[in-house]
Design an enzyme around this catalytic site. Sequence first.
Site, PDB file in Angstrom:
ATOM      1  N   LYS A   1       9.189  11.474  -6.862  1.00  0.00           N
ATOM      2  CA  LYS A   1       9.887  10.924  -5.682  1.00  0.00           C
ATOM      3  C   LYS A   1      10.371   9.490  -5.935  1.00  0.00           C
ATOM      4  O   LYS A   1      11.524   9.162  -5.661  1.00  0.00           O
ATOM      5  CB  LYS A   1       8.926  10.968  -4.487  1.00  0.00           C
ATOM      6  N   SER A   2       9.495   8.643  -6.455  1.00  0.00           N
ATOM      7  CA  SER A   2       9.891   7.243  -6.686  1.00  0.00           C
ATOM      8  C   SER A   2      11.002   7.158  -7.716  1.00  0.00           C
ATOM      9  O   SER A   2      11.943   6.370  -7.576  1.00  0.00           O
ATOM     10  CB  SER A   2       8.695   6.432  -7.189  1.00  0.00           C
TER      11      SER A   2
ATOM     12  N   ARG B   1      14.991   5.912  -7.139  1.00  0.00           N
ATOM     13  CA  ARG B   1      15.575   4.854  -7.972  1.00  0.00           C
ATOM     14  C   ARG B   1      16.758   5.361  -8.779  1.00  0.00           C
ATOM     15  O   ARG B   1      17.788   4.687  -8.888  1.00  0.00           O
ATOM     16  CB  ARG B   1      14.499   4.279  -8.898  1.00  0.00           C
TER      17      ARG B   1
ATOM     18  N   ARG C   1       7.490   1.145  10.878  1.00  0.00           N
ATOM     19  CA  ARG C   1       7.010   0.591   9.604  1.00  0.00           C
ATOM     20  C   ARG C   1       7.444  -0.869   9.466  1.00  0.00           C
ATOM     21  O   ARG C   1       8.544  -1.242   9.890  1.00  0.00           O
ATOM     22  CB  ARG C   1       7.559   1.420   8.427  1.00  0.00           C
TER      23      ARG C   1
ATOM     24  N   SER D   1       3.554  -4.417  -3.553  1.00  0.00           N
ATOM     25  CA  SER D   1       4.431  -3.361  -3.025  1.00  0.00           C
ATOM     26  C   SER D   1       5.640  -3.184  -3.931  1.00  0.00           C
ATOM     27  O   SER D   1       6.452  -4.101  -4.094  1.00  0.00           O
ATOM     28  CB  SER D   1       4.900  -3.710  -1.611  1.00  0.00           C
TER      29      SER D   1
ATOM     30  N   ASP E   1      -0.807   6.226  -2.950  1.00  0.00           N
ATOM     31  CA  ASP E   1      -0.353   7.396  -2.181  1.00  0.00           C
ATOM     32  C   ASP E   1      -1.371   8.537  -2.187  1.00  0.00           C
ATOM     33  O   ASP E   1      -1.152   9.569  -1.548  1.00  0.00           O
ATOM     34  CB  ASP E   1       0.973   7.914  -2.751  1.00  0.00           C
TER      35      ASP E   1
ATOM     36  N   LYS F   1       1.271   3.210   6.229  1.00  0.00           N
ATOM     37  CA  LYS F   1       2.007   4.293   5.573  1.00  0.00           C
ATOM     38  C   LYS F   1       2.573   5.239   6.646  1.00  0.00           C
ATOM     39  O   LYS F   1       2.690   4.853   7.796  1.00  0.00           O
ATOM     40  CB  LYS F   1       1.082   5.020   4.583  1.00  0.00           C
TER      41      LYS F   1
ATOM     42  N   ARG G   1      -3.382   5.831   7.592  1.00  0.00           N
ATOM     43  CA  ARG G   1      -4.109   6.804   6.753  1.00  0.00           C
ATOM     44  C   ARG G   1      -5.612   6.564   6.706  1.00  0.00           C
ATOM     45  O   ARG G   1      -6.350   7.463   6.293  1.00  0.00           O
ATOM     46  CB  ARG G   1      -3.518   6.833   5.339  1.00  0.00           C
TER      47      ARG G   1
ATOM     48  N   ARG H   1       1.597  13.689   3.407  1.00  0.00           N
ATOM     49  CA  ARG H   1       0.454  13.706   2.478  1.00  0.00           C
ATOM     50  C   ARG H   1      -0.847  14.087   3.196  1.00  0.00           C
ATOM     51  O   ARG H   1      -1.721  14.719   2.617  1.00  0.00           O
ATOM     52  CB  ARG H   1       0.311  12.360   1.772  1.00  0.00           C
TER      53      ARG H   1
HETATM   54  C1  S3P Z   1       6.926   3.616  -3.410  1.00  0.00           C
HETATM   55  C2  S3P Z   1       6.013   2.602  -3.311  1.00  0.00           C
HETATM   56  C3  S3P Z   1       4.779   2.703  -2.515  1.00  0.00           C
HETATM   57  C4  S3P Z   1       4.454   4.146  -2.178  1.00  0.00           C
HETATM   58  C5  S3P Z   1       5.649   4.932  -1.720  1.00  0.00           C
HETATM   59  C6  S3P Z   1       6.732   4.924  -2.764  1.00  0.00           C
HETATM   60  C7  S3P Z   1       8.135   3.393  -4.217  1.00  0.00           C
HETATM   61  O1  S3P Z   1       4.959   1.983  -1.312  1.00  0.00           O
HETATM   62  O2  S3P Z   1       3.452   4.171  -1.199  1.00  0.00           O
HETATM   63  O3  S3P Z   1       5.304   6.277  -1.438  1.00  0.00           O
HETATM   64  O4  S3P Z   1       8.826   4.374  -4.565  1.00  0.00           O
HETATM   65  O5  S3P Z   1       8.412   2.236  -4.526  1.00  0.00           O
HETATM   66  P1  S3P Z   1       4.704   0.393  -1.223  1.00  0.00           P
HETATM   67  O6  S3P Z   1       5.692  -0.282  -2.052  1.00  0.00           O
HETATM   68  O7  S3P Z   1       4.892   0.073   0.228  1.00  0.00           O
HETATM   69  O8  S3P Z   1       3.301   0.201  -1.681  1.00  0.00           O
END
Ligand code: S3P
Length: 442
Positions: free
Chosen positions: A21-22, A26, A121, A166, A323, A350, A354, A396
Site C-alpha cells: 500500500k505505501s 508513492r 484525522r 511519521s 500498522d 489511526k 486502535r 485492520r
Molecule cells: C504510511 C505511514 C504510516 C502508516 C500508514 C501508511 C505511509 O502512517 O500507519 O498506514 O504510507 O507513509 P504515519 O506516517 O502516520 O505513521
Amino acid sequence: MRCIVRGGIPLRGTIKLPGDKSLSHRAILFAALAEGRSEIENVLLAGVTKPMLEALTAFGIQWRLNGQHLTIEGEGLAGWKDPTKVIDCGNSATTMRLLAGAMAATNVSGVLDGSVGLRRRPMARIVQPLQKMGVNIQSTEGCAPLMLQSTALPLRGMEHHLSVASAQVKTCLILASLVADCPSLITEPGPSRDHTERMLGSMGAEIKASIIEKDSKKLYQTQVMPLRGELSPLQMHLPGDISSAAFFVVGALIAPASQVWIETVGLNPTRTGLLDTLAEMEGSLLIEEMESQGGEPCGCLDIRSSNLRATTVAGERVVRMIDEFPVFGVAAAYAQGETLVADAQELRYKESDRISMLCQELRKLGVEAIETEDGFCILGRGKVHGGVVESHGDHRLAMAMVIAGLGSKEEVIVEGAEVIDESLPEFIPLLRSLGAEITCEN
Ligand code: S3P
C-alpha cells in the site's frame, strides 16, 4: 457485511499478496511528478489507493491501468493543473498528506477533503510546517478539508523537528523541500518507513538519511536537497504488502496444524517489526530473502503453528510495526502470559483509536485486555472465546478480528467487515484458499 468465522481449522497452502500500500501510493504519486512514462507493476487497487489514482486525473495527469499494471504519463512538476473540483481522498490519510506535499511542490491551488473518518484525522502536523515553508495552506481547525493556494516559489528550506515519527508527514515535507531555496532537514524520534527516500532517490532526488545521538537519544535525520532537474520516470515491480501478510502470518501461527508459504513480500527493515516480535515470541517463522525489487528488500515467508510466549513492545519497535498492532493484539491473546505495549500513543490517531477499540473488541472474545495511555496490556491464555465483534470502520481491526476467529473453538462474527476492501479486497478469498471456513453475508 458480517463475516462468520469457524475456527479450529488448519491453514495450509501458498498465497501471493497484492502490491504494498505505501509503495503503491508513492509510485502513483511520484510517477505523476516525474517527466516521462512510468511503468508500475503489481500496484494495489483498493479503497485507499483509488483516491490517489483518481486525483491524478483531476490534476491533469494521464494514466492507464491494465490489470495491476499502471502506466503514468508524467509531465514534470510544471505539468500539474489546478483541479476544477474538490479532491476526495476517501478514507486515506496517506493520500491527503502526500498530495498536500505534491501540491506544494507543483504549486497548484485546490481543496483536499475526504470521508467523515478522514476529517477526524490530525492534519496540523503537515499544515504548520508547510506554512512555515511559505506554502499557502489552511486547514479546518487542524483537520480536513485543506485549502491550498499557489504561491511564489521557491519555498523556504528549513529544519523540521517532528515530535512523532511519521512517514506521511516526512514524505509531505520531503516533497515540498524539493522546490525550496536551500536544503531542508527533517528530524524524527523513530525510524519511520523510508520508501519515499528510496524511491525518489532512484528517480534522481538527492536525499540523505543519517542517525545522530542527542541527549543519549537516537534521532533520525533526513536531508533533502532542492531538485536540480526533473525527476526521472519510474520502472518498478511492487512487492507484496508485508502489512497485509501480517494477518496471514498470525493466522498460521494460531490456527492448529497450519503451514503457510507467502510469496515475495517487501522486507524493508522499517516495516518488519512484527516479524522480529513474533520470532521473539517463539513463532515458527522462516524468511527466505530474495533479490531486492526497485531498491526494496524482498523475501518469502514460511509460517507454521506455534505456541507463542508473551512479550513487551516499546520504543523504536513500535514505529517499525505501527500498522500491525490490531493483529499483534490477537497474537498476544493467543500467547501465554502478559504482553505489554508502551510508547504507542500514535495508535489512537489511526483509522480508529486502535488502543481503545482493540482492547474493547478483544474483551468481547473473553480476553483480558487493559488499555493504558500509550499502549495496552493483554493477558494471553492461548485461546479466545466466540463472540460478536465490530470493525469500527477500521480495515485492520476488521481483519484482525477475523484472524482471531481462526484459532477459536466457537464462532467469531465480525460486523462491519466491508471495510476490509479499503486495503485488501482479496482478504477473505485468500483465507478461504488456505482452508479457512468463513461465511459472509450482507
Ligand atoms: C504510511 C505511514 C504510516 C502508516 C500508514 C501508511 C505511509 O502512517 O500507519 O498506514 O504510507 O507513509 P504515519 O506516517 O502516520 O505513521
